[in-house]
Each structure stands twice: as C-alpha cells, then as structure tokens.
Design a protein around this motif. Structure first.
Motif, PDB file in Angstrom:
ATOM      1  N   ARG A 267      44.907 117.746 101.075  1.00  0.00           N
ATOM      2  CA  ARG A 267      44.457 116.986 100.030  1.00  0.00           C
ATOM      3  C   ARG A 267      44.521 115.515 100.625  1.00  0.00           C
ATOM      4  N   ARG A 268      44.804 115.175 101.552  1.00  0.00           N
ATOM      5  CA  ARG A 268      44.740 113.681 102.104  1.00  0.00           C
ATOM      6  C   ARG A 268      43.516 113.382 102.436  1.00  0.00           C
ATOM      7  N   PRO A 269      43.090 112.331 102.310  1.00  0.00           N
ATOM      8  CA  PRO A 269      41.757 111.751 102.668  1.00  0.00           C
ATOM      9  C   PRO A 269      41.621 112.077 104.310  1.00  0.00           C
ATOM     10  N   GLY A 270      40.376 112.307 104.551  1.00  0.00           N
ATOM     11  CA  GLY A 270      39.968 112.529 105.868  1.00  0.00           C
ATOM     12  C   GLY A 270      39.203 113.859 106.081  1.00  0.00           C
ATOM     13  N   ASN A 271      39.160 114.228 107.612  1.00  0.00           N
ATOM     14  CA  ASN A 271      38.382 115.526 107.659  1.00  0.00           C
ATOM     15  C   ASN A 271      39.133 116.246 108.821  1.00  0.00           C
ATOM     16  N   GLN A 272      38.501 117.253 109.546  1.00  0.00           N
ATOM     17  CA  GLN A 272      39.203 117.866 110.624  1.00  0.00           C
ATOM     18  C   GLN A 272      39.765 117.025 112.033  1.00  0.00           C
ATOM     19  N   TYR A 273      39.342 115.713 111.839  1.00  0.00           N
ATOM     20  CA  TYR A 273      39.689 115.128 113.121  1.00  0.00           C
ATOM     21  C   TYR A 273      40.792 114.036 112.723  1.00  0.00           C
ATOM     22  N   VAL A 274      40.854 113.368 111.562  1.00  0.00           N
ATOM     23  CA  VAL A 274      41.772 112.322 111.214  1.00  0.00           C
ATOM     24  C   VAL A 274      42.190 112.653 109.880  1.00  0.00           C
ATOM     25  N   LYS A 275      43.341 112.487 109.467  1.00  0.00           N
ATOM     26  CA  LYS A 275      43.916 112.405 108.012  1.00  0.00           C
ATOM     27  C   LYS A 275      44.724 111.030 107.434  1.00  0.00           C
ATOM     28  N   LEU A 276      44.211 110.382 106.707  1.00  0.00           N
ATOM     29  CA  LEU A 276      45.066 109.323 106.228  1.00  0.00           C
ATOM     30  C   LEU A 276      46.629 109.734 105.626  1.00  0.00           C
ATOM     31  N   ARG A 277      47.497 108.853 106.139  1.00  0.00           N
ATOM     32  CA  ARG A 277      49.016 109.306 105.494  1.00  0.00           C
ATOM     33  C   ARG A 277      49.451 108.395 104.599  1.00  0.00           C
ATOM     34  N   SER A 278      49.125 107.109 104.943  1.00  0.00           N
ATOM     35  CA  SER A 278      49.662 105.881 103.914  1.00  0.00           C
ATOM     36  C   SER A 278      48.767 104.625 104.161  1.00  0.00           C
TER      37      SER A 278
ATOM     38  N   TYR B 203      48.205 107.309 109.894  1.00  0.00           N
ATOM     39  CA  TYR B 203      47.232 108.253 109.953  1.00  0.00           C
ATOM     40  C   TYR B 203      47.596 109.254 110.922  1.00  0.00           C
ATOM     41  N   GLU B 204      46.829 110.446 111.097  1.00  0.00           N
ATOM     42  CA  GLU B 204      47.253 111.709 111.729  1.00  0.00           C
ATOM     43  C   GLU B 204      45.844 111.892 112.391  1.00  0.00           C
ATOM     44  N   VAL B 205      46.214 111.827 113.940  1.00  0.00           N
ATOM     45  CA  VAL B 205      44.970 112.576 114.559  1.00  0.00           C
ATOM     46  C   VAL B 205      44.946 113.840 114.997  1.00  0.00           C
ATOM     47  N   LEU B 206      44.170 114.571 114.245  1.00  0.00           N
ATOM     48  CA  LEU B 206      44.487 116.136 114.502  1.00  0.00           C
ATOM     49  C   LEU B 206      43.675 116.906 115.551  1.00  0.00           C
ATOM     50  N   GLU B 207      42.366 116.077 115.952  1.00  0.00           N
ATOM     51  CA  GLU B 207      41.706 116.893 117.134  1.00  0.00           C
ATOM     52  C   GLU B 207      41.408 115.705 117.821  1.00  0.00           C
ATOM     53  N   GLU B 208      41.469 115.804 119.187  1.00  0.00           N
ATOM     54  CA  GLU B 208      41.032 114.594 120.208  1.00  0.00           C
ATOM     55  C   GLU B 208      39.499 114.481 120.419  1.00  0.00           C
ATOM     56  N   GLY B 209      39.342 113.527 121.111  1.00  0.00           N
ATOM     57  CA  GLY B 209      37.751 113.055 121.449  1.00  0.00           C
ATOM     58  C   GLY B 209      37.041 112.320 120.671  1.00  0.00           C
ATOM     59  N   GLN B 210      37.474 111.667 119.469  1.00  0.00           N
ATOM     60  CA  GLN B 210      36.823 110.857 118.562  1.00  0.00           C
ATOM     61  C   GLN B 210      37.478 109.579 118.931  1.00  0.00           C
ATOM     62  N   VAL B 211      36.249 108.499 118.842  1.00  0.00           N
ATOM     63  CA  VAL B 211      36.631 107.067 119.144  1.00  0.00           C
ATOM     64  C   VAL B 211      36.761 106.732 117.569  1.00  0.00           C
ATOM     65  N   LEU B 212      37.994 106.304 117.167  1.00  0.00           N
ATOM     66  CA  LEU B 212      38.401 105.958 115.761  1.00  0.00           C
ATOM     67  C   LEU B 212      38.452 104.457 115.618  1.00  0.00           C
ATOM     68  N   TRP B 213      37.602 103.878 114.733  1.00  0.00           N
ATOM     69  CA  TRP B 213      37.768 102.562 114.212  1.00  0.00           C
ATOM     70  C   TRP B 213      38.375 102.492 112.899  1.00  0.00           C
ATOM     71  N   LEU B 214      39.505 101.660 112.753  1.00  0.00           N
ATOM     72  CA  LEU B 214      40.130 101.446 111.509  1.00  0.00           C
ATOM     73  C   LEU B 214      39.475 100.131 111.005  1.00  0.00           C
ATOM     74  N   GLY B 215      39.601 100.352 109.595  1.00  0.00           N
ATOM     75  CA  GLY B 215      39.062  98.982 108.958  1.00  0.00           C
ATOM     76  C   GLY B 215      39.712  98.719 107.523  1.00  0.00           C
ATOM     77  N   HIS B 216      39.845  97.549 107.007  1.00  0.00           N
ATOM     78  CA  HIS B 216      40.021  97.089 105.578  1.00  0.00           C
ATOM     79  C   HIS B 216      38.895  96.405 105.284  1.00  0.00           C
TER      80      HIS B 216
END
Length: 162
Positions: free
Chosen positions: A8-19, A45-58
C-alpha cells in the motif's frame, strides 16, 4: 509495518516510500518553524531491488499554489550510482531566512529523468508553517506589517560613502 503494508505504500517493485517529515536542527519532528530556522525535510524509503539510479526530489509550494522551488539529490553519492537494497533516510535543509511567512506544501518523488522513470510522486505529502521571529534579526528589520515576496532572504548589503 504489518505484513502486506509494503503493497500500500507509494512506489513500485524497485523502491517504496516509508515516510516524509519536517524536522528542526534537533531532529525533532515539527510543523512550525521560526523564519530564522532551518527546515529539514526527511524522506525514508526502502530499496527493494538493486540496479536503479534513484533521484530524490521535493517540490515546495506556497499557500497560493506557487512552486517556490524544487530540490533534487544532485550532490549525493547515489545521484549517479545505484542504491544497494536496504532502508535509507535522506534529509535536505532549507536555509533559515529564505522562506517568507506562511504555510508550505511539499510533494515528494523518487525518479530518474534520464531514463524517464517516475517510481512515485506523492503530492501534498507534507505541510509546514513559517512564523515570525520578532526577537531576532530578519529581512523585515524594524518594518511593521506584511513583508512582500515569495521568499524573504536576509541578504548582505554593503553601503560605502564614495
């Protein structure tokens, strides 16, 4: 977290938002800041699967819906390198004496524009309020009433007799 909460958390199979939270320099969660205080925005946030370059933004919006500014994690070690699996926390600090008085709304995302991927973009995930600091030096100086402008930086002035 209960089993199944991750789905139910926002995200996908690679990364999920925790707070997403607003904090002060004492690392206390708060929703109100003096105009002179730094505002910390944390994202866990939680990284569930490696291999993605993740940019964070607000994206930071004022009460009128104006996009005051966006900030991306460009100066971090993970901006060009994939995250290993795990749970991460990030914090970005908005300087004191930058935002004007009022309420701000934050939208948060993890994405990679080079790959045209948005893992999640949670709109209006956080609000915080900036209030006056009457006993400290601010851009207002000794002026009374509202001080106009989207931002209210305390800038360094120089005056010379020529």
């Amino acid at each position: 977290d209960q089993p199944g909460d991750a789905d139910r958390r926002p995200g996908n199979q690679y990364v999920k938002l925790r707070s997403v939270k607003a904090i002060n320099r004492s690392n206390d969660r708060t929703g109100t800041f003096r105009v002179t205080e730094e505002v910390g925005i944390t994202m866990e946030y939680e990284v569930l699967e490696e291999g993605q370059v993740l940019w964070l933004g607000h994206n930071i919006y004022n009460e009128q819906g104006v996009n005051v500014f966006d900030t991306h994690s460009v100066q971090t070690e993970f901006y060009r390198s994939p995250h290993p699996k795990g749970i991460y926390t990030s914090v970005v600090w908005i300087p004191g004496n930058l935002l004007n008085l009022g309420t701000y709304v934050v939208s948060s995302a993890i994405f990679n524009h080079l790959k045209n991927i948005i893992h999640f973009h949670e709109r209006d995930v956080l609000t915080f309020t900036i209030h006056e600091a009457f006993d400290e030096e601010t851009a207002r100086g000794d002026s009374a009433g509202d001080f106009p402008g989207v931002v209210r930086p305390l800038l360094k002035w120089e005056i010379k007799n020529i």
